[in-house]
Design a protein around this motif. Structure first.
Motif, PDB file in Angstrom:
ATOM      1  N   GLY A  16       0.829  -1.194   0.000  1.00 49.59           N
ATOM      2  CA  GLY A  16       0.000   0.000   0.000  1.00 49.59           C
ATOM      3  C   GLY A  16       0.860   1.239   0.000  1.00 49.59           C
ATOM      4  N   ILE A  17       0.418   2.288  -0.707  1.00 40.24           N
ATOM      5  CA  ILE A  17       1.131   3.558  -0.705  1.00 40.24           C
ATOM      6  C   ILE A  17       0.120   4.684  -0.553  1.00 40.24           C
ATOM      7  CG2 ILE A  17       1.151   3.759  -3.242  1.00 40.24           C
ATOM      8  CD1 ILE A  17       3.942   5.119  -2.904  1.00 40.24           C
ATOM      9  N   CYS A  18       0.480   5.680   0.237  1.00 40.19           N
ATOM     10  CA  CYS A  18      -0.447   6.759   0.599  1.00 40.19           C
ATOM     11  C   CYS A  18       0.194   8.114   0.343  1.00 40.19           C
ATOM     12  CB  CYS A  18      -0.812   6.613   2.081  1.00 40.19           C
ATOM     13  SG  CYS A  18      -1.922   7.869   2.729  1.00 40.19           S
ATOM     14  N   SER A  19      -0.626   9.095  -0.047  1.00 36.01           N
ATOM     15  CA  SER A  19      -0.213  10.502  -0.156  1.00 36.01           C
ATOM     16  C   SER A  19       0.954  10.703  -1.120  1.00 36.01           C
ATOM     17  CB  SER A  19       0.135  11.055   1.235  1.00 36.01           C
ATOM     18  OG  SER A  19      -0.973  10.988   2.097  1.00 36.01           O
ATOM     19  N   TYR A  20       0.882  10.078  -2.280  1.00 41.08           N
ATOM     20  CA  TYR A  20       1.944  10.198  -3.277  1.00 41.08           C
ATOM     21  C   TYR A  20       1.687  11.309  -4.287  1.00 41.08           C
ATOM     22  CZ  TYR A  20      -1.641   7.138  -5.209  1.00 41.08           C
ATOM     23  OH  TYR A  20      -2.844   6.593  -5.575  1.00 41.08           O
ATOM     24  N   LYS A  21       0.533  11.985  -4.169  1.00 41.41           N
ATOM     25  CA  LYS A  21       0.244  13.149  -5.005  1.00 41.41           C
ATOM     26  C   LYS A  21      -0.775  14.012  -4.283  1.00 41.41           C
ATOM     27  CE  LYS A  21      -3.336  10.757  -7.737  1.00 41.41           C
ATOM     28  NZ  LYS A  21      -3.729  10.309  -9.100  1.00 41.41           N
ATOM     29  N   GLU A  31       3.423   0.971   2.869  1.00 37.42           N
ATOM     30  CA  GLU A  31       3.223  -0.184   3.730  1.00 37.42           C
ATOM     31  C   GLU A  31       3.715  -1.395   2.939  1.00 37.42           C
ATOM     32  OE1 GLU A  31      -0.954  -0.030   3.968  1.00 37.42           O
ATOM     33  OE2 GLU A  31      -1.009   1.846   5.097  1.00 37.42           O
ATOM     34  N   VAL A  32       4.844  -1.953   3.346  1.00 43.45           N
ATOM     35  CA  VAL A  32       5.443  -3.076   2.623  1.00 43.45           C
ATOM     36  C   VAL A  32       5.222  -4.345   3.447  1.00 43.45           C
ATOM     37  CG1 VAL A  32       7.573  -4.034   1.649  1.00 43.45           C
ATOM     38  CG2 VAL A  32       7.148  -1.560   1.556  1.00 43.45           C
ATOM     39  N   GLU A  84       6.532  -3.422   7.047  1.00 46.88           N
ATOM     40  CA  GLU A  84       7.465  -2.318   7.206  1.00 46.88           C
ATOM     41  C   GLU A  84       6.746  -1.044   6.810  1.00 46.88           C
ATOM     42  OE1 GLU A  84      11.919  -4.180   6.350  1.00 46.88           O
ATOM     43  OE2 GLU A  84      10.952  -2.930   4.826  1.00 46.88           O
ATOM     44  N   LEU A  85       6.805  -0.034   7.669  1.00 43.64           N
ATOM     45  CA  LEU A  85       6.260   1.269   7.329  1.00 43.64           C
ATOM     46  C   LEU A  85       7.407   2.147   6.860  1.00 43.64           C
ATOM     47  CD1 LEU A  85       3.714   1.968  10.223  1.00 43.64           C
ATOM     48  CD2 LEU A  85       3.331   0.904   7.988  1.00 43.64           C
ATOM     49  N   TRP A  86       7.316   2.632   5.605  1.00 50.11           N
ATOM     50  CA  TRP A  86       8.316   3.519   5.038  1.00 50.11           C
ATOM     51  C   TRP A  86       7.763   4.938   5.045  1.00 50.11           C
ATOM     52  CZ3 TRP A  86      10.944   1.276   0.019  1.00 50.11           C
ATOM     53  CH2 TRP A  86      11.346  -0.043   0.243  1.00 50.11           C
ATOM     54  N   PHE A  87       8.441   5.842   5.738  1.00 52.34           N
ATOM     55  CA  PHE A  87       8.045   7.252   5.784  1.00 52.34           C
ATOM     56  C   PHE A  87       9.095   8.068   5.020  1.00 52.34           C
ATOM     57  CE2 PHE A  87       6.378   5.282   9.635  1.00 52.34           C
ATOM     58  CZ  PHE A  87       5.065   5.723   9.658  1.00 52.34           C
ATOM     59  N   ALA A  88       8.646   8.802   4.009  1.00 54.00           N
ATOM     60  CA  ALA A  88       9.569   9.692   3.297  1.00 54.00           C
ATOM     61  C   ALA A  88       9.905  10.863   4.216  1.00 54.00           C
ATOM     62  CB  ALA A  88       8.932  10.193   2.003  1.00 54.00           C
ATOM     63  N   VAL A  89      11.210  11.098   4.441  1.00 53.16           N
ATOM     64  CA  VAL A  89      11.636  12.121   5.403  1.00 53.16           C
ATOM     65  C   VAL A  89      12.793  12.943   4.827  1.00 53.16           C
ATOM     66  CG1 VAL A  89      10.942  10.778   7.430  1.00 53.16           C
ATOM     67  CG2 VAL A  89      13.253  10.514   6.524  1.00 53.16           C
ATOM     68  N   ARG A  90      13.052  14.062   5.462  1.00 51.82           N
ATOM     69  CA  ARG A  90      14.210  14.880   5.153  1.00 51.82           C
ATOM     70  C   ARG A  90      14.681  15.558   6.428  1.00 51.82           C
ATOM     71  NH1 ARG A  90      10.314  18.205   1.613  1.00 51.82           N
ATOM     72  NH2 ARG A  90       9.134  19.369   3.169  1.00 51.82           N
ATOM     73  N   LYS A  91      15.931  15.921   6.458  1.00 53.01           N
ATOM     74  CA  LYS A  91      16.494  16.618   7.614  1.00 53.01           C
ATOM     75  C   LYS A  91      15.884  18.004   7.751  1.00 53.01           C
ATOM     76  CE  LYS A  91      19.830  14.458   9.983  1.00 53.01           C
ATOM     77  NZ  LYS A  91      19.846  14.419  11.458  1.00 53.01           N
ATOM     78  N   ILE A  92      15.573  18.378   8.977  1.00 51.21           N
ATOM     79  CA  ILE A  92      15.035  19.721   9.240  1.00 51.21           C
ATOM     80  C   ILE A  92      16.170  20.736   9.178  1.00 51.21           C
ATOM     81  CG2 ILE A  92      13.891  21.199  10.927  1.00 51.21           C
ATOM     82  CD1 ILE A  92      12.456  18.743  11.973  1.00 51.21           C
ATOM     83  N   THR A  98      14.721   9.932   0.787  1.00 49.90           N
ATOM     84  CA  THR A  98      15.233   9.264   1.986  1.00 49.90           C
ATOM     85  C   THR A  98      14.044   8.731   2.766  1.00 49.90           C
ATOM     86  OG1 THR A  98      17.172  10.703   2.113  1.00 49.90           O
ATOM     87  CG2 THR A  98      16.513   9.586   4.135  1.00 49.90           C
ATOM     88  N   TRP A  99      14.158   7.498   3.224  1.00 53.33           N
ATOM     89  CA  TRP A  99      13.052   6.841   3.916  1.00 53.33           C
ATOM     90  C   TRP A  99      13.475   6.433   5.328  1.00 53.33           C
ATOM     91  CZ3 TRP A  99       8.432   6.380   1.232  1.00 53.33           C
ATOM     92  CH2 TRP A  99       8.499   6.568  -0.155  1.00 53.33           C
ATOM     93  N   ALA A 100      12.611   6.707   6.294  1.00 55.34           N
ATOM     94  CA  ALA A 100      12.744   6.132   7.636  1.00 55.34           C
ATOM     95  C   ALA A 100      11.860   4.895   7.654  1.00 55.34           C
ATOM     96  CB  ALA A 100      12.311   7.123   8.699  1.00 55.34           C
ATOM     97  N   ILE A 101      12.457   3.724   7.879  1.00 52.10           N
ATOM     98  CA  ILE A 101      11.747   2.447   7.729  1.00 52.10           C
ATOM     99  C   ILE A 101      11.626   1.762   9.088  1.00 52.10           C
ATOM    100  CG2 ILE A 101      11.815   0.188   6.615  1.00 52.10           C
ATOM    101  CD1 ILE A 101      13.402   1.502   4.333  1.00 52.10           C
ATOM    102  N   PHE A 102      10.396   1.444   9.450  1.00 50.25           N
ATOM    103  CA  PHE A 102      10.109   0.845  10.749  1.00 50.25           C
ATOM    104  C   PHE A 102       9.490  -0.538  10.552  1.00 50.25           C
ATOM    105  CE2 PHE A 102      10.430   5.301  11.349  1.00 50.25           C
ATOM    106  CZ  PHE A 102      10.905   5.502  12.633  1.00 50.25           C
ATOM    107  N   PRO A 103      10.227  -1.606  10.870  1.00 45.09           N
ATOM    108  CA  PRO A 103       9.707  -2.969  10.685  1.00 45.09           C
ATOM    109  C   PRO A 103       8.982  -3.469  11.931  1.00 45.09           C
ATOM    110  CG  PRO A 103      12.010  -3.073  11.280  1.00 45.09           C
ATOM    111  CD  PRO A 103      11.644  -1.602  11.275  1.00 45.09           C
ATOM    112  N   SER A 104       7.989  -4.312  11.701  1.00 42.91           N
ATOM    113  CA  SER A 104       7.332  -4.982  12.817  1.00 42.91           C
ATOM    114  C   SER A 104       8.070  -6.273  13.138  1.00 42.91           C
ATOM    115  CB  SER A 104       5.875  -5.297  12.464  1.00 42.91           C
ATOM    116  OG  SER A 104       5.815  -6.402  11.562  1.00 42.91           O
ATOM    117  N   GLU A 105       7.761  -6.831  14.280  1.00 47.59           N
ATOM    118  CA  GLU A 105       8.178  -8.194  14.582  1.00 47.59           C
ATOM    119  C   GLU A 105       7.303  -9.157  13.774  1.00 47.59           C
ATOM    120  OE1 GLU A 105      10.740  -9.027  16.465  1.00 47.59           O
ATOM    121  OE2 GLU A 105      11.151  -6.929  16.969  1.00 47.59           O
TER     122      GLU A 105
END
Length: 298
Positions: A196-201, A278-279, A290-298, A234-241
């Protein structure tokens, strides 16, 4: 401007406009994000929707005015806080406070008060968060997409979860998996074919796009599907158990909540337009996300 300052600026704007028109797009602008992204983030952090928070604050102030300004007419207070008639105001007031507006004017009447929210950083135990930061080149995904309203209104399916259920029921998920082809190298080979992918446009202030998607490769058959190009990010990736499907809902909700409440406020990163992936994957009879959040440095 850091995350806390942006969020509290949004709360300041709401508070200053409780007796007027609150533009959700302006709330989001104060927080430097999209309307959908802010509403989504707000609900995960506070366990209440933004619309419900605003409703509670308006009715809290209305109750105070009913008690403190005996000469003020109920219809005037109702109009001040956005209700078009005394009937709709009385219905909302009684739903929150358990009594009518007229009863609220009696001395000694018990009322509910919902104070203004402020965002602070707090220490929340010592549970480790597993995550990784990865920069990926541009890639493509394809699949079935739908635009949803942030308030979950509109025709069914009106949430991504219902969209998944519909596409499972009509065989579209299995069909997409069969057309997916090989997984790209930058995705775990234990991953499933459909994600699943969200908010890509940008689809407007109060809507967001969601796609049931497959990663596009040379062996994919994308004919008849919507295709989108994800830029290098750049992606911050958070995996589940590893989990079983019966605890999937609470697992993914916990990942989202910890990202918004624990990682994002202190990480020195911000989200890029709210884009999320959502991978899904699994092995040995268990599943993972795995939740992939597109991020950038502040």
């Amino acid at each position: 401007m850091d995350w806390l300052e942006r969020m509290n600026r949004a709360m300041d704007y709401i508070e200053l406009n409780l007796a007027g028109e609150i533009e959700l797009s302006e709330v989001a602008r104060k927080a430097c994000c999209s309307s959908h992204q802010f509403q989504r983030m707000f609900s995960f952090i506070t366990n209440v929707t933004l619309a419900e928070y605003i409703r509670r604050r308006k009715l809290t102030l209305a109750a105070l005015e009913l008690q403190n300004c005996k000469s003020a007419k109920v219809i005037d207070i109702a109009m001040k806080y956005g209700y078009e008639s005394p009937v709709s105001f009385a219905r909302a007031f009684q739903s929150l406070h358990g009594i009518t507006p007229a009863m609220a004017r009696q001395d000694g009447t018990a009322l509910k008060a919902y104070p203004r929210l402020s965002f602070l950083i707090t220490i929340k135990g010592v549970d480790a968060m597993n995550y990784r930061i990865e920069t990926k080149e541009s890639f493509e995904v394809f699949g079935m997409e739908r635009v949803f309203r942030s308030d979950e209104g509109g025709d069914a399916p009106n949430t991504p979860a219902q969209f998944w259920q519909q596409c499972h029921a009509n065989g579209e998920v299995e069909k997409l998996a069969a057309n997916a082809g090989d997984l790209p190298r930058f995705v775990s080979q234990d991953s499933y074919k459909v994600h699943g992918i969200c908010s890509y446009k940008n689809t407007g202030n109060d809507t967001f796009p969601y796609m049931l998607c497959a990663f596009k490769s040379e062996t994919s058959n994308a004919n008849g599907y919507s295709t989108i190009t994800i830029p290098a990010l750049t992606w911050a990736i958070f995996p589940s158990e590893p989990i079983t499907w019966d605890v999937f809902g609470e697992t993914i909700e916990k990942l989202y909540r910890r990202f918004y409440t624990e990682w994002l406020p202190t990480s020195g990163f911000e989200q890029v337009d709210g884009m999320e992936l959502e991978v899904y994957g699994g092995k040995a009879g268990l599943h993972s996300v795995e939740l992939w959040f597109a991020v950038r440095k502040i």
